[in-house]
Design an enzyme around this catalytic site. Structure first.
Site, PDB file in Angstrom:
ATOM      1  N   ASP A  29       0.849  -1.195   0.000  1.00 49.21           N
ATOM      2  CA  ASP A  29       0.000   0.000   0.000  1.00 49.21           C
ATOM      3  C   ASP A  29       0.886   1.247   0.000  1.00 49.21           C
ATOM      4  O   ASP A  29       1.887   1.316   0.712  1.00 49.21           O
ATOM      5  CB  ASP A  29      -0.916  -0.009   1.237  1.00 49.21           C
ATOM      6  CG  ASP A  29      -2.073   0.973   1.114  1.00 49.21           C
ATOM      7  OD1 ASP A  29      -3.226   0.521   1.028  1.00 49.21           O
ATOM      8  OD2 ASP A  29      -1.810   2.202   1.111  1.00 49.21           O
ATOM      9  N   ASN A  85     -12.920  -3.283   2.753  1.00 46.94           N
ATOM     10  CA  ASN A  85     -13.840  -2.156   2.845  1.00 46.94           C
ATOM     11  C   ASN A  85     -14.801  -2.227   1.661  1.00 46.94           C
ATOM     12  O   ASN A  85     -14.374  -2.427   0.525  1.00 46.94           O
ATOM     13  CB  ASN A  85     -13.057  -0.837   2.817  1.00 46.94           C
ATOM     14  CG  ASN A  85     -12.153  -0.688   4.029  1.00 46.94           C
ATOM     15  OD1 ASN A  85     -12.484  -1.138   5.117  1.00 46.94           O
ATOM     16  ND2 ASN A  85     -10.998  -0.064   3.838  1.00 46.94           N
ATOM     17  N   GLN A  92     -14.528   2.284   1.423  1.00 49.56           N
ATOM     18  CA  GLN A  92     -13.850   1.923   0.170  1.00 49.56           C
ATOM     19  C   GLN A  92     -13.593   3.166  -0.667  1.00 49.56           C
ATOM     20  O   GLN A  92     -14.509   3.960  -0.909  1.00 49.56           O
ATOM     21  CB  GLN A  92     -14.715   0.925  -0.621  1.00 49.56           C
ATOM     22  CG  GLN A  92     -14.026   0.424  -1.890  1.00 49.56           C
ATOM     23  CD  GLN A  92     -14.840  -0.639  -2.626  1.00 49.56           C
ATOM     24  OE1 GLN A  92     -15.984  -0.934  -2.251  1.00 49.56           O
ATOM     25  NE2 GLN A  92     -14.252  -1.195  -3.671  1.00 49.56           N
ATOM     26  N   VAL A  94     -11.169   2.871  -3.554  1.00 47.62           N
ATOM     27  CA  VAL A  94     -10.780   2.403  -4.896  1.00 47.62           C
ATOM     28  C   VAL A  94     -11.745   1.302  -5.295  1.00 47.62           C
ATOM     29  O   VAL A  94     -11.868   0.283  -4.591  1.00 47.62           O
ATOM     30  CB  VAL A  94      -9.323   1.899  -4.920  1.00 47.62           C
ATOM     31  CG1 VAL A  94      -8.979   1.368  -6.309  1.00 47.62           C
ATOM     32  CG2 VAL A  94      -8.347   2.997  -4.513  1.00 47.62           C
ATOM     33  N   HIS A  98     -10.296  -5.340  -3.145  1.00 46.66           N
ATOM     34  CA  HIS A  98      -8.955  -5.601  -2.597  1.00 46.66           C
ATOM     35  C   HIS A  98      -9.065  -5.977  -1.126  1.00 46.66           C
ATOM     36  O   HIS A  98      -9.910  -5.456  -0.404  1.00 46.66           O
ATOM     37  CB  HIS A  98      -8.034  -4.389  -2.776  1.00 46.66           C
ATOM     38  CG  HIS A  98      -8.640  -3.097  -2.336  1.00 46.66           C
ATOM     39  ND1 HIS A  98      -9.553  -2.396  -3.108  1.00 46.66           N
ATOM     40  CD2 HIS A  98      -8.494  -2.384  -1.198  1.00 46.66           C
ATOM     41  CE1 HIS A  98      -9.928  -1.309  -2.465  1.00 46.66           C
ATOM     42  NE2 HIS A  98      -9.312  -1.275  -1.294  1.00 46.66           N
ATOM     43  N   HIS A 100      -7.035  -5.826   2.378  1.00 43.72           N
ATOM     44  CA  HIS A 100      -5.909  -5.238   3.090  1.00 43.72           C
ATOM     45  C   HIS A 100      -5.331  -6.309   4.018  1.00 43.72           C
ATOM     46  O   HIS A 100      -6.080  -6.914   4.804  1.00 43.72           O
ATOM     47  CB  HIS A 100      -6.362  -4.070   3.971  1.00 43.72           C
ATOM     48  CG  HIS A 100      -6.934  -2.894   3.235  1.00 43.72           C
ATOM     49  ND1 HIS A 100      -6.226  -1.727   3.035  1.00 43.72           N
ATOM     50  CD2 HIS A 100      -8.146  -2.688   2.673  1.00 43.72           C
ATOM     51  CE1 HIS A 100      -6.986  -0.848   2.391  1.00 43.72           C
ATOM     52  NE2 HIS A 100      -8.161  -1.409   2.155  1.00 43.72           N
TER      53      HIS A 100
HETATM   54  P1  5GP Z   1      -9.798   1.352   0.321  1.00 42.05           P
HETATM   55  O1  5GP Z   1      -9.883   2.674   1.021  1.00 42.05           O
HETATM   56  O2  5GP Z   1     -10.495   1.408  -1.017  1.00 42.05           O
HETATM   57  O3  5GP Z   1     -10.206   0.190   1.152  1.00 42.05           O
HETATM   58  O4  5GP Z   1      -8.250   1.127   0.064  1.00 42.05           O
HETATM   59  C1  5GP Z   1      -7.551   1.700  -0.985  1.00 42.05           C
HETATM   60  C2  5GP Z   1      -6.084   1.631  -0.629  1.00 42.05           C
HETATM   61  O5  5GP Z   1      -5.329   1.882  -1.801  1.00 42.05           O
HETATM   62  C3  5GP Z   1      -5.651   2.695   0.405  1.00 42.05           C
HETATM   63  O6  5GP Z   1      -5.108   2.045   1.555  1.00 42.05           O
HETATM   64  C4  5GP Z   1      -4.616   3.528  -0.351  1.00 42.05           C
HETATM   65  O7  5GP Z   1      -3.539   3.939   0.466  1.00 42.05           O
HETATM   66  C5  5GP Z   1      -4.177   2.585  -1.470  1.00 42.05           C
HETATM   67  N1  5GP Z   1      -3.748   3.266  -2.681  1.00 42.05           N
HETATM   68  C6  5GP Z   1      -4.393   4.300  -3.302  1.00 42.05           C
HETATM   69  N2  5GP Z   1      -3.723   4.654  -4.417  1.00 42.05           N
HETATM   70  C7  5GP Z   1      -2.616   3.831  -4.482  1.00 42.05           C
HETATM   71  C8  5GP Z   1      -1.543   3.734  -5.422  1.00 42.05           C
HETATM   72  O8  5GP Z   1      -1.443   4.462  -6.414  1.00 42.05           O
HETATM   73  N3  5GP Z   1      -0.612   2.775  -5.175  1.00 42.05           N
HETATM   74  C9  5GP Z   1      -0.678   1.943  -4.087  1.00 42.05           C
HETATM   75  N4  5GP Z   1       0.304   1.043  -3.932  1.00 42.05           N
HETATM   76  N5  5GP Z   1      -1.690   2.012  -3.190  1.00 42.05           N
HETATM   77  C10 5GP Z   1      -2.643   2.952  -3.390  1.00 42.05           C
END
Ligand code: 5GP
Ligand code: ZN
Length: 112
Positions: A29, A85, A92, A94, A98, A100
């Site tokens: 991440d 998430n 969430q 993205v 996914h 974590h």
């Molecule tokens: P969510 O909030 O959707 O559960 O998690 C999305 C995760 O993607 C977050 O923990 C965020 O830090 C990670 N993330 C967002 N953009 C990027 C990126 O460009 N590269 C990487 N490696 N992680 C990302």
């Protein structure tokens, strides 16, 4: 495809790979919330857990197995947390499913 994680999976956006196979890709991440913070994504674009179809059941199981494999590779023998998430209230950000994998420190409960 405008999806951020699809671009990470196809290599057009760089990432640090932790584990990969024909069905999934796991990478560090960019904004880690723990000493180890890895995201496990299916190569197939599925927007969220809630969007997964019955035909995805084996793939969802594979993602959980891959999360455990990531924990083994990262030597998280003391324990770790796997989080999905889902949707706006689930936090969430993205829209490509996914898992974590968080570890390297004790986790508190309940989450925020
Ligand atoms: P969510 O909030 O959707 O559960 O998690 C999305 C995760 O993607 C977050 O923990 C965020 O830090 C990670 N993330 C967002 N953009 C990027 C990126 O460009 N590269 C990487 N490696 N992680 C990302
Ligand atoms: Zn995607």
């Amino acid at each position: 495809m405008s999806c951020l994680f699809c671009k990470i999976i196809d290599g057009s956006i760089p990432s640090t790979a932790v584990y990969q196979d024909d069905q999934c890709y796991a990478f560090a991440d960019i904004h880690p919330r723990a000493p180890v913070h890895v995201l496990v994504t299916p190569r197939e674009h599925i927007a969220s857990l809630g969007d997964a179809a019955e035909g995805h059941k084996k793939l969802l199981g594979h993602l959980l197995w891959a999360a455990a494999e990531v924990a083994r590779k990262k030597e998280l023998g003391k324990g770790y947390r796997v989080v999905v998430n889902n949707g706006a209230y689930g936090g969430q950000t993205v829209d490509h499913i996914h898992l974590h994998v968080l570890g390297g420190r004790p986790m508190s409960w309940p989450p925020g």
